[in-house]
Every structure is written in structure tokens, then in C-alpha cells.
Scaffold this motif. Structure first.
Motif, PDB file in Angstrom:
ATOM      1  N   THR A 237       0.832  -1.205   0.000  1.00  0.00           N
ATOM      2  CA  THR A 237       0.000   0.000   0.000  1.00  0.00           C
ATOM      3  C   THR A 237       0.866   1.255   0.000  1.00  0.00           C
ATOM      4  N   SER A 238       1.879   1.271   0.878  1.00  0.00           N
ATOM      5  CA  SER A 238       2.722   2.473   0.929  1.00  0.00           C
ATOM      6  C   SER A 238       3.629   2.553  -0.301  1.00  0.00           C
ATOM      7  N   GLY A 239       3.995   1.393  -0.858  1.00  0.00           N
ATOM      8  CA  GLY A 239       4.797   1.378  -2.090  1.00  0.00           C
ATOM      9  C   GLY A 239       4.014   2.000  -3.244  1.00  0.00           C
ATOM     10  N   LEU A 240       2.740   1.644  -3.343  1.00  0.00           N
ATOM     11  CA  LEU A 240       1.886   2.187  -4.414  1.00  0.00           C
ATOM     12  C   LEU A 240       1.739   3.694  -4.253  1.00  0.00           C
ATOM     13  N   LEU A 241       1.572   4.122  -3.000  1.00  0.00           N
ATOM     14  CA  LEU A 241       1.404   5.548  -2.711  1.00  0.00           C
ATOM     15  C   LEU A 241       2.674   6.330  -3.086  1.00  0.00           C
ATOM     16  N   ARG A 242       3.807   5.767  -2.736  1.00  0.00           N
ATOM     17  CA  ARG A 242       5.086   6.422  -3.065  1.00  0.00           C
ATOM     18  C   ARG A 242       5.259   6.497  -4.589  1.00  0.00           C
ATOM     19  N   TYR A 243       4.904   5.368  -5.256  1.00  0.00           N
ATOM     20  CA  TYR A 243       5.081   5.302  -6.711  1.00  0.00           C
ATOM     21  C   TYR A 243       4.303   6.409  -7.422  1.00  0.00           C
ATOM     22  N   VAL A 244       3.025   6.591  -7.049  1.00  0.00           N
ATOM     23  CA  VAL A 244       2.218   7.584  -7.778  1.00  0.00           C
ATOM     24  C   VAL A 244       2.730   9.011  -7.534  1.00  0.00           C
ATOM     25  N   GLN A 245       3.423   9.207  -6.396  1.00  0.00           N
ATOM     26  CA  GLN A 245       3.962  10.543  -6.117  1.00  0.00           C
ATOM     27  C   GLN A 245       5.244  10.797  -6.907  1.00  0.00           C
ATOM     28  N   GLU A 246       6.019   9.734  -7.112  1.00  0.00           N
ATOM     29  CA  GLU A 246       7.318   9.913  -7.779  1.00  0.00           C
ATOM     30  C   GLU A 246       7.235   9.758  -9.293  1.00  0.00           C
ATOM     31  N   ASP A 247       6.248   9.023  -9.777  1.00  0.00           N
ATOM     32  CA  ASP A 247       6.132   8.724 -11.202  1.00  0.00           C
ATOM     33  C   ASP A 247       5.559   9.930 -11.956  1.00  0.00           C
TER      34      ASP A 247
END
Ligand code: 13P
Ligand code: SF4
Length: 333
Positions: A237-247
Motif C-alpha cells: 500500500t505504501s509502495g503504491l502511494l510512493r510510486y504515484v507521487q514519484e512517477d
């Protein structure tokens, strides 16, 4: 009279059967914030909770983050807005605290898919294997384990095990298969799964992706392998959240419990997040019905009465604590 009514409501709430009636005029968010202070309580909430609960949390995060925070809390009371195994883990790692779960019936299909007696028989077939269990399991299963992991640190946990050792992984077969692929390690998998992450429809995702050609498809590793095979990114869940912020993309189709979309939208207001479609159009299957059993009303009554409380056998807690502490000592990936 008032005392005996409180007592009866408290006892019923302890059994997880009802929540006491709440005066309709109560400003619940305000009352909850006030009660937290009065009772010296800290509210932990998972990203899959209702947005109104997420907004009140002192700590909001994924399973690993919440377990890490629970271990450090000094307040008298931990209110866990999540599911039973999460509150149970908080109690095990911080046993002197009173741990409350707004609805005791907030269970987990994945934890339920691994009954301790059956797992003990499975484990006995591989006497030399290291037992790695996903945190989504009961205290009894944790007590039968060598090390616990979450979706955030599972790769790190597997890689911490010597290459010459056999590994049992339970209870999630989908996460297990993903880990076999990712780490190249052979593992004996328990046949369990999460009903929410198994509900996504491969065919409908393909159609939706064609309709939204710029959208990236991201998925939680509890999803089935054919879903993971087409994902641009796989993460906790936190990986997905980080991804959408950095991508750099501007839209995403998200295959995990839809509660996470609230925090995604808050972090990236200019981006578009679309919940991945599920097989059954008649249900809100991308919502975890267990997580959604917690409501503002139940959160309020649980703070008022100090119930329902997580209570566990001391010996069981001390057995289950060791594999959780091993995980916490490894840290986040
Ligand atoms: P994470 O919090 O590790 O992403 O796990 C998701 C989940 O299914 C919790 O029940
Ligand atoms: Fe359990 Fe799945 Fe709900 Fe998470 S989303 S609590 S794994 S049933």
C-alpha cells in the motif's frame, strides 16, 4: 441506573455484537479528538479505513508502518482502526497498553484461510524449513513462525534467510508466488488468499486500460499472478502511494482496496486514480468489508467505553512476539 446501562453496553460491545446508540447531534470527529486527549489514546489507522477515520488518525499507514508505530507508543490506549490481526499485533508488541478495536468482528479472509491446527500439520511436513508468515495471520500462526513479514518488507525478510534453508511461506499464495519470482527462492506455499485482491477482473482491467491508454496499471502483490503480470508497478500500500507521487504519469488504474485512493488523491490532487474493476458488478468488492466494519460511531463508542479490547493469553503473546520482533529488527526495505 446510568452505571448499569454503561456496563451492559460495554459488555455487549466487548463481544463485538453492537455499538451503543450515539446521539445523532454528536459532532463525531470533534468528540473523537476530545476523547483521545481525555483517555490518553492514540489512533492508528490503515489506508483501507473509511476516509473519515483516516482523517482522524494520529498515525496513518500500511501494516508495517503501523506495527512499527504501535511498538513505540507510550500513551495508555492504542485504538486500532484496522482489522483484528493488526490490533492483535499491536497488543503483542506493546502488551502493557490497552488495545481497542472499534469492531471485534473486523477480521480478515486471509488470516481466516489459515487455521492453526491445519497449519501445524502442514509445517510438520517440512521440519527443516524456516517458517515465514505474512503479518495477515492470527497470533496462533505467528507463534508457529520463525519470522513475520509484511508486503513492504517481504523481499528483505526472504533475502535475510540463508540460501541453504528451505522456506515455508503462509498464508498468502499470491504474495508467495510473487516472492518466489522476485527472489528466485523455492518456497512451500500455504494455499490462502485475500477475497478483496482476488476479486479483480483481468478482462475488465484490459478493457479499462484500452479506454485509458495513458493510465498506468499498479497492483498490490496479494493480487493473482495474471493481474501482477500486466502491472507497470507492484507494491505494498505504501509502495503504491510512493510510486504515484514519484512517477511522471497523470493517471493510474489501482488494484488494491479502494480506501488507498483517498490518500493518493490527497497527495496528488492533479492526478486521476481509477479503482481496478472487479468480476462481480453487483458488489463493492474492491472494498474490504472487514475493514469497513469500523465506523465513526463505533470509534466514538469504543473510546467512551474503553471497549472492545484485545485480550490475549500471555504465553501465546510471548511466543508470537519473537517472530514479529525479528521482522521489526530488520526494518523497512
Ligand atoms: P499492506 O498494508 O502491507 O499494504 O497490506 C495490505 C493489506 O491487505 C492489509 O490488510
Ligand atoms: Fe484481509 Fe484482504 Fe481485508 Fe486486507 S484487504 S484485511 S488481506 S481481507
Amino acid at each position: 441506573m446510568k452505571k448499569s446501562l454503561d456496563f451492559i453496553q460495554g459488555e455487549l460491545s466487548k463481544l463485538g455484537y453492537i455499538s451503543a446508540p450515539v446521539d445523532k447531534s454528536t459532532d463525531l470527529p470533534k468528540a473523537i479528538q476530545k476523547l483521545k486527549k481525555e483517555k490518553n489514546a492514540v489512533l492508528l489507522a490503515h489506508y483501507y479505513q473509511d476516509p473519515a477515520i483516516q482523517e482522524l488518525a494520529d498515525y496513518l499507514g500500511d501494516s508495517l508502518y503501523l506495527a512499527q508505530q504501535a511498538a513505540k507508543i507510550e500513551a495508555d490506549v492504542i485504538v486500532f482502526a484496522g482489522v483484528h490481526f493488526m490490533a492483535e499485533t499491536a497488543k503483542i508488541i506493546n502488551p502493557t497498553k490497552k488495545v481497542l478495536l472499534p469492531d471485534l468482528k473486523a477480521g480478515c479472509s486471509l488470516a481466516d484461510s489459515c487455521p492453526p491446527a491445519d497449519f501445524a500439520i502442514f509445517k510438520a511436513q517440512y521440519p527443516n524449513a524456516v517458517v515465514v508468515t505474512y503479518i495477515n495471520c492470527s497470533a496462533e500462526i505467528k507463534a508457529l513462525s520463525d519470522i513475520v513479514c509484511t508486503s513492504s518488507n517481504a523481499v528483505k525478510v526472504i533475502e535475510s534467510i540463508s540460501k541453504d534453508r528451505e522456506i515455508i511461506f503462509a498464508p498468502d499464495k499470491n504474495l508467495g508466488r510473487y516472492l518466489i519470482q522476485k527472489t528466485g527462492r523455492e518456497m512451500f506455499l500455504w494455499d490462502g488468499a485475500c477475497i478483496v485482491h482476488e476479486a479483480f477482473s483481468f478482462e475488465k482491467i484490459i478493457i479499462l486500460a484500452k479506454e485509458n491508454p495513458k493510465a498506468k496499471f499498479i497492483a498490490h502483490p496479494e493480487s493473482e499472478s495474471q493481474i501482477l503480470d500486466i502491472a507497470h508497478y507492484i507494491g505494498s500500500t505504501s509502495g503504491l502511494l510512493r510510486y504515484v507521487q514519484e512517477d511522471s504519469s497523470t493517471s493510474y488504474i489501482v488494484a488494491t482496496e479502494s480506501g488507498i485512493l483517498h490518500e493518493m488523491q490527497k497527495c496528488c490532487p492533479e492526478k486521476i486514480f481509477i479503482p481496478a474493476p472487479v468480476e462481480d458488478d453487483t458488489c463493492a468488492c474492491s472494498e474490504c468489508a472487514f475493514m469497513k466494519l469500523n465506523t465513526l460511531e463505533k470509534l466514538y463508542t469504543c473510546l467512551v467505553y474503553g471497549l472492545p479490547e484485545i485480550q490475549l493469553d500471555t504465553q501465546l503473546m510471548s511466543k508470537a512476539r519473537k517472530p514479529i520482533e525479528r521482522m521489526l529488527n530488520l526494518g523497512r526495505s
